[in-house]
Scaffold this motif. Structure first.
Motif, PDB file in Angstrom:
ATOM      1  N   PHE A  19      43.885  35.011  35.922  1.00 44.55           N
ATOM      2  CA  PHE A  19      45.139  34.286  35.736  1.00 44.55           C
ATOM      3  C   PHE A  19      45.982  34.366  37.009  1.00 44.55           C
ATOM      4  O   PHE A  19      46.501  33.359  37.487  1.00 44.55           O
ATOM      5  CB  PHE A  19      45.924  34.854  34.550  1.00 44.55           C
ATOM      6  CG  PHE A  19      47.254  34.193  34.348  1.00 44.55           C
ATOM      7  CD1 PHE A  19      47.365  32.991  33.679  1.00 44.55           C
ATOM      8  CD2 PHE A  19      48.406  34.784  34.852  1.00 44.55           C
ATOM      9  CE1 PHE A  19      48.587  32.371  33.514  1.00 44.55           C
ATOM     10  CE2 PHE A  19      49.638  34.171  34.689  1.00 44.55           C
ATOM     11  CZ  PHE A  19      49.731  32.966  34.011  1.00 44.55           C
ATOM     12  N   GLY A  20      46.100  35.555  37.561  1.00 43.35           N
ATOM     13  CA  GLY A  20      46.885  35.741  38.779  1.00 43.35           C
ATOM     14  C   GLY A  20      46.329  34.957  39.955  1.00 43.35           C
ATOM     15  O   GLY A  20      47.075  34.336  40.719  1.00 43.35           O
ATOM     16  N   ARG A  21      45.010  34.961  40.094  1.00 39.67           N
ATOM     17  CA  ARG A  21      44.365  34.221  41.178  1.00 39.67           C
ATOM     18  C   ARG A  21      44.620  32.725  41.034  1.00 39.67           C
ATOM     19  O   ARG A  21      44.945  32.035  42.000  1.00 39.67           O
ATOM     20  CB  ARG A  21      42.859  34.505  41.197  1.00 39.67           C
ATOM     21  CG  ARG A  21      42.104  33.797  42.324  1.00 39.67           C
ATOM     22  CD  ARG A  21      40.619  34.108  42.319  1.00 39.67           C
ATOM     23  NE  ARG A  21      39.959  33.885  41.050  1.00 39.67           N
ATOM     24  CZ  ARG A  21      39.639  32.694  40.554  1.00 39.67           C
ATOM     25  NH1 ARG A  21      39.914  31.603  41.209  1.00 39.67           N
ATOM     26  NH2 ARG A  21      39.018  32.596  39.379  1.00 39.67           N
ATOM     27  N   LEU A  22      44.517  32.217  39.818  1.00 41.17           N
ATOM     28  CA  LEU A  22      44.764  30.793  39.577  1.00 41.17           C
ATOM     29  C   LEU A  22      46.231  30.437  39.813  1.00 41.17           C
ATOM     30  O   LEU A  22      46.537  29.375  40.369  1.00 41.17           O
ATOM     31  CB  LEU A  22      44.345  30.412  38.162  1.00 41.17           C
ATOM     32  CG  LEU A  22      42.841  30.486  37.879  1.00 41.17           C
ATOM     33  CD1 LEU A  22      42.565  30.266  36.400  1.00 41.17           C
ATOM     34  CD2 LEU A  22      42.082  29.499  38.730  1.00 41.17           C
ATOM     35  N   LEU A  23      47.134  31.326  39.406  1.00 45.15           N
ATOM     36  CA  LEU A  23      48.550  31.087  39.630  1.00 45.15           C
ATOM     37  C   LEU A  23      48.849  31.016  41.136  1.00 45.15           C
ATOM     38  O   LEU A  23      49.559  30.115  41.598  1.00 45.15           O
ATOM     39  CB  LEU A  23      49.386  32.189  38.975  1.00 45.15           C
ATOM     40  CG  LEU A  23      50.884  31.949  38.975  1.00 45.15           C
ATOM     41  CD1 LEU A  23      51.250  30.868  37.968  1.00 45.15           C
ATOM     42  CD2 LEU A  23      51.628  33.234  38.666  1.00 45.15           C
ATOM     43  N   ARG A  24      48.284  31.953  41.897  1.00 44.80           N
ATOM     44  CA  ARG A  24      48.463  31.949  43.360  1.00 44.80           C
ATOM     45  C   ARG A  24      47.918  30.653  43.969  1.00 44.80           C
ATOM     46  O   ARG A  24      48.558  30.020  44.806  1.00 44.80           O
ATOM     47  CB  ARG A  24      47.764  33.151  43.982  1.00 44.80           C
ATOM     48  CG  ARG A  24      47.881  33.184  45.508  1.00 44.80           C
ATOM     49  CD  ARG A  24      47.164  34.374  46.127  1.00 44.80           C
ATOM     50  NE  ARG A  24      47.853  35.600  45.785  1.00 44.80           N
ATOM     51  CZ  ARG A  24      47.306  36.629  45.119  1.00 44.80           C
ATOM     52  NH1 ARG A  24      46.040  36.573  44.734  1.00 44.80           N
ATOM     53  NH2 ARG A  24      47.994  37.710  44.857  1.00 44.80           N
TER      54      ARG A  24
END
Length: 94
Positions: A19-24
């Protein structure tokens, strides 16, 4: 505009790190900095960095960060559909 002309990219995350990688990825694609998102969310830049690193951040921050990027959550069934099962079987059987 015809609604059939609309297309949506579906990004899938089943864990905080993804999720964090996609948000970034989405933030950078929009040309926004962590500070930009933090200001819109009412959080610190470090909180957005933690979210992007998959750390434990309040869900209200995650939803606010998504909204700041013009994104939303869609809940879908994580179980494979019949076509996916067929493809898995074919690849297993060679």
């Amino acid at each position: 505009m015809n609604t059939s002309d609309l297309t949506f990219d579906i990004l899938r995350a089943q864990d905080a790190a993804t999720f964090g990688r996609l948000l970034r990825q989405e933030r950078k694609a929009l040309g926004r900095t962590q500070s930009d998102v933090a200001a819109l969310v009412g959080a610190t830049r470090q909180t957005i960095a933690d979210l992007e690193d998959g750390k434990n951040v309040g869900i209200h921050v995650a939803f606010a960060a998504l909204a700041a990027l013009g994104k939303m959550v869609t809940v879908t069934d994580a179980r494979p559909d019949m076509e996916h099962i067929r493809q898995m079987m074919e690849s297993e059987l060679g």
